[in-house]
Design a protein around this motif. Sequence first.
Motif, PDB file in Angstrom:
ATOM      1  N   THR A   1       0.853  -1.189   0.000  1.00 55.92           N
ATOM      2  CA  THR A   1       0.000   0.000   0.000  1.00 55.92           C
ATOM      3  C   THR A   1       0.887   1.237   0.000  1.00 55.92           C
ATOM      4  O   THR A   1       1.947   1.263   0.626  1.00 55.92           O
ATOM      5  CB  THR A   1      -0.919   0.038   1.235  1.00 55.92           C
ATOM      6  OG1 THR A   1      -0.127   0.042   2.420  1.00 55.92           O
ATOM      7  CG2 THR A   1      -1.853  -1.161   1.245  1.00 55.92           C
ATOM      8  N   ALA A   2       0.435   2.274  -0.711  1.00 57.81           N
ATOM      9  CA  ALA A   2       1.182   3.524  -0.790  1.00 57.81           C
ATOM     10  C   ALA A   2       0.259   4.671  -0.425  1.00 57.81           C
ATOM     11  O   ALA A   2      -0.803   4.847  -1.040  1.00 57.81           O
ATOM     12  CB  ALA A   2       1.758   3.719  -2.189  1.00 57.81           C
ATOM     13  N   VAL A   3       0.656   5.454   0.576  1.00 60.14           N
ATOM     14  CA  VAL A   3      -0.124   6.606   1.014  1.00 60.14           C
ATOM     15  C   VAL A   3       0.643   7.866   0.652  1.00 60.14           C
ATOM     16  O   VAL A   3       1.792   8.046   1.080  1.00 60.14           O
ATOM     17  CB  VAL A   3      -0.367   6.555   2.537  1.00 60.14           C
ATOM     18  CG1 VAL A   3      -1.127   7.788   2.996  1.00 60.14           C
ATOM     19  CG2 VAL A   3      -1.122   5.288   2.913  1.00 60.14           C
ATOM     20  N   PRO A   4       0.053   8.763  -0.145  1.00 57.99           N
ATOM     21  CA  PRO A   4       0.758   9.992  -0.533  1.00 57.99           C
ATOM     22  C   PRO A   4       1.120  10.849   0.681  1.00 57.99           C
ATOM     23  O   PRO A   4       0.313  11.033   1.582  1.00 57.99           O
ATOM     24  CB  PRO A   4      -0.256  10.710  -1.428  1.00 57.99           C
ATOM     25  CG  PRO A   4      -1.191   9.643  -1.896  1.00 57.99           C
ATOM     26  CD  PRO A   4      -1.282   8.668  -0.768  1.00 57.99           C
ATOM     27  N   VAL A   5       2.349  11.327   0.691  1.00 59.27           N
ATOM     28  CA  VAL A   5       2.805  12.257   1.727  1.00 59.27           C
ATOM     29  C   VAL A   5       2.809  13.674   1.180  1.00 59.27           C
ATOM     30  O   VAL A   5       2.350  14.614   1.819  1.00 59.27           O
ATOM     31  CB  VAL A   5       4.215  11.865   2.228  1.00 59.27           C
ATOM     32  CG1 VAL A   5       4.771  12.935   3.173  1.00 59.27           C
ATOM     33  CG2 VAL A   5       4.181  10.505   2.915  1.00 59.27           C
ATOM     34  N   ALA A   6       3.351  13.825  -0.039  1.00 57.47           N
ATOM     35  CA  ALA A   6       3.368  15.133  -0.707  1.00 57.47           C
ATOM     36  C   ALA A   6       3.597  14.907  -2.194  1.00 57.47           C
ATOM     37  O   ALA A   6       4.419  14.066  -2.578  1.00 57.47           O
ATOM     38  CB  ALA A   6       4.461  16.021  -0.135  1.00 57.47           C
ATOM     39  N   THR A   7       2.893  15.664  -3.014  1.00 61.86           N
ATOM     40  CA  THR A   7       3.014  15.525  -4.468  1.00 61.86           C
ATOM     41  C   THR A   7       3.077  16.901  -5.114  1.00 61.86           C
ATOM     42  O   THR A   7       2.250  17.766  -4.824  1.00 61.86           O
ATOM     43  CB  THR A   7       1.820  14.742  -5.051  1.00 61.86           C
ATOM     44  OG1 THR A   7       1.771  13.440  -4.460  1.00 61.86           O
ATOM     45  CG2 THR A   7       1.970  14.591  -6.558  1.00 61.86           C
ATOM     46  N   ARG A   8       4.060  17.074  -5.969  1.00 62.07           N
ATOM     47  CA  ARG A   8       4.208  18.267  -6.772  1.00 62.07           C
ATOM     48  C   ARG A   8       4.701  17.834  -8.160  1.00 62.07           C
ATOM     49  O   ARG A   8       5.111  16.686  -8.342  1.00 62.07           O
ATOM     50  CB  ARG A   8       5.210  19.239  -6.124  1.00 62.07           C
ATOM     51  CG  ARG A   8       4.666  19.934  -4.881  1.00 62.07           C
ATOM     52  CD  ARG A   8       3.510  20.850  -5.215  1.00 62.07           C
ATOM     53  NE  ARG A   8       3.015  21.618  -4.074  1.00 62.07           N
ATOM     54  CZ  ARG A   8       2.023  21.218  -3.285  1.00 62.07           C
ATOM     55  NH1 ARG A   8       1.438  20.045  -3.497  1.00 62.07           N
ATOM     56  NH2 ARG A   8       1.611  21.982  -2.286  1.00 62.07           N
ATOM     57  N   PRO A   9       4.672  18.703  -9.159  1.00 66.69           N
ATOM     58  CA  PRO A   9       5.094  18.291 -10.499  1.00 66.69           C
ATOM     59  C   PRO A   9       6.499  17.700 -10.557  1.00 66.69           C
ATOM     60  O   PRO A   9       6.768  16.810 -11.379  1.00 66.69           O
ATOM     61  CB  PRO A   9       5.005  19.597 -11.306  1.00 66.69           C
ATOM     62  CG  PRO A   9       3.931  20.372 -10.615  1.00 66.69           C
ATOM     63  CD  PRO A   9       4.112  20.085  -9.164  1.00 66.69           C
ATOM     64  N   ASP A  10       7.410  18.171  -9.698  1.00 66.08           N
ATOM     65  CA  ASP A  10       8.794  17.712  -9.756  1.00 66.08           C
ATOM     66  C   ASP A  10       9.108  16.523  -8.853  1.00 66.08           C
ATOM     67  O   ASP A  10      10.164  15.902  -8.998  1.00 66.08           O
ATOM     68  CB  ASP A  10       9.746  18.851  -9.393  1.00 66.08           C
ATOM     69  CG  ASP A  10       9.793  19.919 -10.470  1.00 66.08           C
ATOM     70  OD1 ASP A  10       9.860  19.537 -11.646  1.00 66.08           O
ATOM     71  OD2 ASP A  10       9.756  21.109 -10.115  1.00 66.08           O
ATOM     72  N   PHE A  11       8.211  16.216  -7.930  1.00 68.05           N
ATOM     73  CA  PHE A  11       8.500  15.107  -7.018  1.00 68.05           C
ATOM     74  C   PHE A  11       7.226  14.507  -6.450  1.00 68.05           C
ATOM     75  O   PHE A  11       6.151  15.128  -6.485  1.00 68.05           O
ATOM     76  CB  PHE A  11       9.419  15.571  -5.875  1.00 68.05           C
ATOM     77  CG  PHE A  11       8.807  16.603  -4.969  1.00 68.05           C
ATOM     78  CD1 PHE A  11       7.963  16.240  -3.910  1.00 68.05           C
ATOM     79  CD2 PHE A  11       9.077  17.955  -5.151  1.00 68.05           C
ATOM     80  CE1 PHE A  11       7.405  17.195  -3.079  1.00 68.05           C
ATOM     81  CE2 PHE A  11       8.518  18.917  -4.323  1.00 68.05           C
ATOM     82  CZ  PHE A  11       7.680  18.542  -3.277  1.00 68.05           C
TER      83      PHE A  11
END
Length: 271
Positions: free
Chosen positions: A3-13
Amino acid sequence: MLTAVPVATRPDFDISAVACRDDHTRWSAPEVRDDYRVVLVRRGRFRRMAAGVPADIDATLAYVGAPAEEESFAHPVGGDLCTAISVTPKLWSSLTGDVAGQAARTVYVDPRLDLAHRRLLAAAESGDVDFALSEELLALLSTAIGRITTGRTPIAEACARHDRDLVAAAREAITEGDPASDTLFSLAELLGVSPYRLSRAFPRELGVSVTRYRHRVRIGRALDRLEVGEQSLSTLAADLGYADQAHMTRTMRQYLGHTPTAVRRLLASAH
């Protein structure tokens, strides 16, 4: 199960908390991804195979993945929880420069990189992704990439298999707190080798001495306690096997550049 829970998402990372609950000694089917990534363990351990070279991944050893690289995994001791950092080729190239394609497959996570990992997670909780977290992310990646592009590879492909297995067994004894790991001589006796051979194998395999590795594990445990607000430094020192609080303070200042009190404040301030 993964399972993968998003921590932080932006276009570069993209940063995710990846939990695996598998328990198997066999290698998984080969996987191929299209991103650059650095994966650091928060809890547990597992094995990774890339280009035919196995590596035992835990809190002291992260791995680096590259596009089109084939990799397999095994989980002989249960599940794990990791921080997976995926970055665009453009960002990766800006950090690595002309040696972007020469990264090692593993990175020794010394106390400073361990602290950078914890500060990244603490910054994520603050909600300030575009500045606080981004700064911590760049600091972490810069530190990690600085290791993997200078030739100090934690698992060298030229190492003999028996050295790799020996160091893996020693790492397990140290991280599991086996009483035999209290001294170099008793640890070597447990593993059935001479102290000289053990002390020679560690720098070849990890790039650090067995002494520094043991200090790194103990400091990691200290960081765990400080991160949740441990107040009694004397109790912490005794629990971790230091001679006294002053001994622990000297060791942490040497390896982290900060005293335990300052580390506790750094981790708290990132929230």
